[in-house]
Design a protein around this motif. Sequence first.
Motif, PDB file in Angstrom:
ATOM      1  N   TYR A  79      76.765  10.001  10.964  1.00  0.00           N
ATOM      2  CA  TYR A  79      75.873  10.660  10.022  1.00  0.00           C
ATOM      3  C   TYR A  79      74.640  11.211  10.730  1.00  0.00           C
ATOM      4  CZ  TYR A  79      72.586  11.205   6.118  1.00  0.00           C
ATOM      5  OH  TYR A  79      71.676  11.706   5.224  1.00  0.00           O
ATOM      6  N   LEU A  80      74.287  12.442  10.376  1.00  0.00           N
ATOM      7  CA  LEU A  80      73.087  13.073  10.924  1.00  0.00           C
ATOM      8  C   LEU A  80      72.373  13.838   9.824  1.00  0.00           C
ATOM      9  CD1 LEU A  80      71.266  14.042  13.297  1.00  0.00           C
ATOM     10  CD2 LEU A  80      72.887  15.942  13.599  1.00  0.00           C
ATOM     11  N   ASN A  81      71.086  13.561   9.654  1.00  0.00           N
ATOM     12  CA  ASN A  81      70.295  14.293   8.663  1.00  0.00           C
ATOM     13  C   ASN A  81      69.390  15.291   9.375  1.00  0.00           C
ATOM     14  OD1 ASN A  81      69.170  14.555   5.783  1.00  0.00           O
ATOM     15  ND2 ASN A  81      67.331  14.228   6.992  1.00  0.00           N
ATOM     16  N   LEU A  82      69.414  16.524   8.911  1.00  0.00           N
ATOM     17  CA  LEU A  82      68.568  17.577   9.473  1.00  0.00           C
ATOM     18  C   LEU A  82      67.735  18.191   8.358  1.00  0.00           C
ATOM     19  CD1 LEU A  82      71.190  19.275  11.812  1.00  0.00           C
ATOM     20  CD2 LEU A  82      69.344  17.733  12.498  1.00  0.00           C
ATOM     21  N   GLU A  83      66.471  18.448   8.668  1.00  0.00           N
ATOM     22  CA  GLU A  83      65.551  18.961   7.654  1.00  0.00           C
ATOM     23  C   GLU A  83      65.220  20.423   7.910  1.00  0.00           C
ATOM     24  OE1 GLU A  83      61.079  17.829   6.857  1.00  0.00           O
ATOM     25  OE2 GLU A  83      62.382  16.284   5.983  1.00  0.00           O
ATOM     26  N   VAL A  84      65.225  21.214   6.858  1.00  0.00           N
ATOM     27  CA  VAL A  84      64.899  22.636   6.954  1.00  0.00           C
ATOM     28  C   VAL A  84      63.470  22.791   7.469  1.00  0.00           C
ATOM     29  CG1 VAL A  84      64.604  24.796   5.686  1.00  0.00           C
ATOM     30  CG2 VAL A  84      66.444  23.211   5.057  1.00  0.00           C
ATOM     31  N   GLY A  85      63.300  23.659   8.440  1.00  0.00           N
ATOM     32  CA  GLY A  85      61.973  23.908   8.986  1.00  0.00           C
ATOM     33  C   GLY A  85      61.631  23.063  10.191  1.00  0.00           C
ATOM     34  N   ALA A  86      62.435  22.029  10.470  1.00  0.00           N
ATOM     35  CA  ALA A  86      62.192  21.155  11.622  1.00  0.00           C
ATOM     36  C   ALA A  86      63.152  21.512  12.755  1.00  0.00           C
ATOM     37  CB  ALA A  86      62.364  19.699  11.223  1.00  0.00           C
ATOM     38  N   SER A  87      62.819  21.053  13.948  1.00  0.00           N
ATOM     39  CA  SER A  87      63.691  21.280  15.098  1.00  0.00           C
ATOM     40  C   SER A  87      65.014  20.557  14.892  1.00  0.00           C
ATOM     41  CB  SER A  87      63.014  20.766  16.369  1.00  0.00           C
ATOM     42  OG  SER A  87      63.906  20.812  17.464  1.00  0.00           O
ATOM     43  N   TRP A  88      66.117  21.177  15.263  1.00  0.00           N
ATOM     44  CA  TRP A  88      67.427  20.559  15.073  1.00  0.00           C
ATOM     45  C   TRP A  88      68.184  20.346  16.381  1.00  0.00           C
ATOM     46  CZ3 TRP A  88      71.388  23.491  16.974  1.00  0.00           C
ATOM     47  CH2 TRP A  88      71.144  24.873  17.104  1.00  0.00           C
ATOM     48  N   ILE A  89      67.798  21.016  17.459  1.00  0.00           N
ATOM     49  CA  ILE A  89      68.520  20.902  18.725  1.00  0.00           C
ATOM     50  C   ILE A  89      68.398  19.499  19.315  1.00  0.00           C
ATOM     51  CG2 ILE A  89      68.672  21.732  21.106  1.00  0.00           C
ATOM     52  CD1 ILE A  89      67.893  24.489  20.147  1.00  0.00           C
ATOM     53  N   ALA A  90      67.162  18.988  19.381  1.00  0.00           N
ATOM     54  CA  ALA A  90      66.947  17.649  19.937  1.00  0.00           C
ATOM     55  C   ALA A  90      67.660  16.567  19.113  1.00  0.00           C
ATOM     56  CB  ALA A  90      65.449  17.353  20.048  1.00  0.00           C
ATOM     57  N   PRO A  91      67.563  16.592  17.770  1.00  0.00           N
ATOM     58  CA  PRO A  91      68.293  15.589  16.980  1.00  0.00           C
ATOM     59  C   PRO A  91      69.807  15.676  17.166  1.00  0.00           C
ATOM     60  CG  PRO A  91      66.579  16.579  15.647  1.00  0.00           C
ATOM     61  CD  PRO A  91      66.642  17.377  16.916  1.00  0.00           C
ATOM     62  N   LEU A  92      70.353  16.890  17.297  1.00  0.00           N
ATOM     63  CA  LEU A  92      71.788  17.050  17.492  1.00  0.00           C
ATOM     64  C   LEU A  92      72.206  16.483  18.855  1.00  0.00           C
ATOM     65  CD1 LEU A  92      74.445  18.164  16.331  1.00  0.00           C
ATOM     66  CD2 LEU A  92      73.920  20.358  17.422  1.00  0.00           C
ATOM     67  N   ALA A  93      71.404  16.761  19.884  1.00  0.00           N
ATOM     68  CA  ALA A  93      71.700  16.236  21.216  1.00  0.00           C
ATOM     69  C   ALA A  93      71.639  14.710  21.219  1.00  0.00           C
ATOM     70  CB  ALA A  93      70.705  16.799  22.233  1.00  0.00           C
ATOM     71  N   GLN A  94      70.632  14.149  20.545  1.00  0.00           N
ATOM     72  CA  GLN A  94      70.496  12.696  20.478  1.00  0.00           C
ATOM     73  C   GLN A  94      71.655  12.071  19.710  1.00  0.00           C
ATOM     74  OE1 GLN A  94      67.972  10.929  22.122  1.00  0.00           O
ATOM     75  NE2 GLN A  94      69.426   9.284  21.645  1.00  0.00           N
ATOM     76  N   PHE A  95      72.103  12.763  18.682  1.00  0.00           N
ATOM     77  CA  PHE A  95      73.260  12.298  17.890  1.00  0.00           C
ATOM     78  C   PHE A  95      74.494  12.183  18.782  1.00  0.00           C
ATOM     79  CE2 PHE A  95      77.121  13.603  15.605  1.00  0.00           C
ATOM     80  CZ  PHE A  95      77.224  12.561  14.694  1.00  0.00           C
ATOM     81  N   PHE A  96      74.740  13.204  19.614  1.00  0.00           N
ATOM     82  CA  PHE A  96      75.883  13.179  20.527  1.00  0.00           C
ATOM     83  C   PHE A  96      75.763  12.016  21.512  1.00  0.00           C
ATOM     84  CE2 PHE A  96      76.574  18.066  20.145  1.00  0.00           C
ATOM     85  CZ  PHE A  96      77.300  17.868  18.984  1.00  0.00           C
ATOM     86  N   ARG A  97      74.547  11.815  22.058  1.00  0.00           N
ATOM     87  CA  ARG A  97      74.346  10.746  23.047  1.00  0.00           C
ATOM     88  C   ARG A  97      74.535   9.369  22.414  1.00  0.00           C
ATOM     89  NH1 ARG A  97      69.200  13.716  24.343  1.00  0.00           N
ATOM     90  NH2 ARG A  97      69.873  15.463  25.636  1.00  0.00           N
ATOM     91  N   ASP A  98      73.988   9.188  21.212  1.00  0.00           N
ATOM     92  CA  ASP A  98      74.130   7.906  20.529  1.00  0.00           C
ATOM     93  C   ASP A  98      75.593   7.600  20.243  1.00  0.00           C
ATOM     94  OD1 ASP A  98      71.402   7.576  20.565  1.00  0.00           O
ATOM     95  OD2 ASP A  98      71.090   8.214  18.489  1.00  0.00           O
ATOM     96  N   ARG A  99      76.318   8.627  19.849  1.00  0.00           N
ATOM     97  CA  ARG A  99      77.743   8.444  19.559  1.00  0.00           C
ATOM     98  C   ARG A  99      78.505   8.053  20.827  1.00  0.00           C
ATOM     99  NH1 ARG A  99      81.958  10.446  15.860  1.00  0.00           N
ATOM    100  NH2 ARG A  99      83.841  10.672  17.104  1.00  0.00           N
ATOM    101  N   ARG A 120      77.300   6.415  23.399  1.00  0.00           N
ATOM    102  CA  ARG A 120      76.985   5.022  23.736  1.00  0.00           C
ATOM    103  C   ARG A 120      77.760   4.040  22.841  1.00  0.00           C
ATOM    104  NH1 ARG A 120      71.609   6.919  24.913  1.00  0.00           N
ATOM    105  NH2 ARG A 120      70.991   6.714  22.734  1.00  0.00           N
ATOM    106  N   ARG A 121      77.967   4.411  21.590  1.00  0.00           N
ATOM    107  CA  ARG A 121      78.703   3.526  20.680  1.00  0.00           C
ATOM    108  C   ARG A 121      80.168   3.405  21.061  1.00  0.00           C
ATOM    109  NH1 ARG A 121      75.561   6.155  16.652  1.00  0.00           N
ATOM    110  NH2 ARG A 121      77.302   7.516  16.106  1.00  0.00           N
TER     111      ARG A 121
END
Length: 290
Positions: free
Chosen positions: A265-285, A287-288
């Motif tokens: 699951y990944l939540n993204l907010e309109v108007g906020a940066s999305w590249i860094a959260p998407l990259a972190q999501f991939f990295r966290d996945r 590691r799991r």
Amino acid sequence: MDISVYARLKKLQIVSKKISRSALVGDYASAFKGVGLEFDQLRAYVPGDDVRSIDWNASARTNETMIKTFIQERDRTVLVAIDTSSSMFYGSGESLKYDLACTIAGAIGSIAVNSHDKVGAMFFSKTVEKWIAPARGFGHLSRIVDDACQITKGTAGTSLDALFSFLMKQKNKRGVVLFVVSDWLDAKLTQLASFAAVARQFDLVAISITDPAEVALPVFGVVPLRDIESGNTVFFDTRTIKKRALCSLIAKKRTSFLKKMGVSYLNLEVGASWIAPLAQFFRDRTRRQV
């Protein structure tokens, strides 16, 4: 072509081109493995190798610790389901939720194509409005992006059940990574029997698109709020703390449900940066999975 559609298309093309050359491609490849493993060779064990890979029979024959190495099978397919319901065409600022959904879909598609994966798409609201079968190449991705940009108005009603029922009828489910890009505003979500079935059959990733005003409602006093999906209007007192907290509570319950079901699951907010959260999501996945 309508100028607003052209502007959206041009922006998506630029984003897709940049993303396809970024480090996100490597992060994605690590986060989403292929269908299976194919035996490659036997070689001598070196410190740091996974001890679970040791071939004890070969080690006994050679009097040396040997391990089996494997290569990842590549036949991976990415499906991106984009919510085109009316609620996605809301925005408290300059951008709509649907604009961000298109951007994310384009980025994921670019990363997948750059990794030589097949990419398919579907647009859904209360029904599956359009299905684009998976194929490889940036030419195919351009068609998906173009179709996404052509949609300028939402359809009343959201039915994730219709989407999931459609997906379960597809023949090839093995090795399919399914990204559902939506605001996930389906009142029946937690009661859907089809949800569990899809989560078992697909590598399901839920990307939730939210607008800031949906999470932290501003204090405006008593205001009329119109449901974009149904057209009904209610008067809402934004000064009441309990009512203001209701929006956040609904989002938290949805997040809790998806995580409980074992869905990435990944939540993204309109108007906020999305590249860094998407990259972190991939990295966290990644590691799991280790």
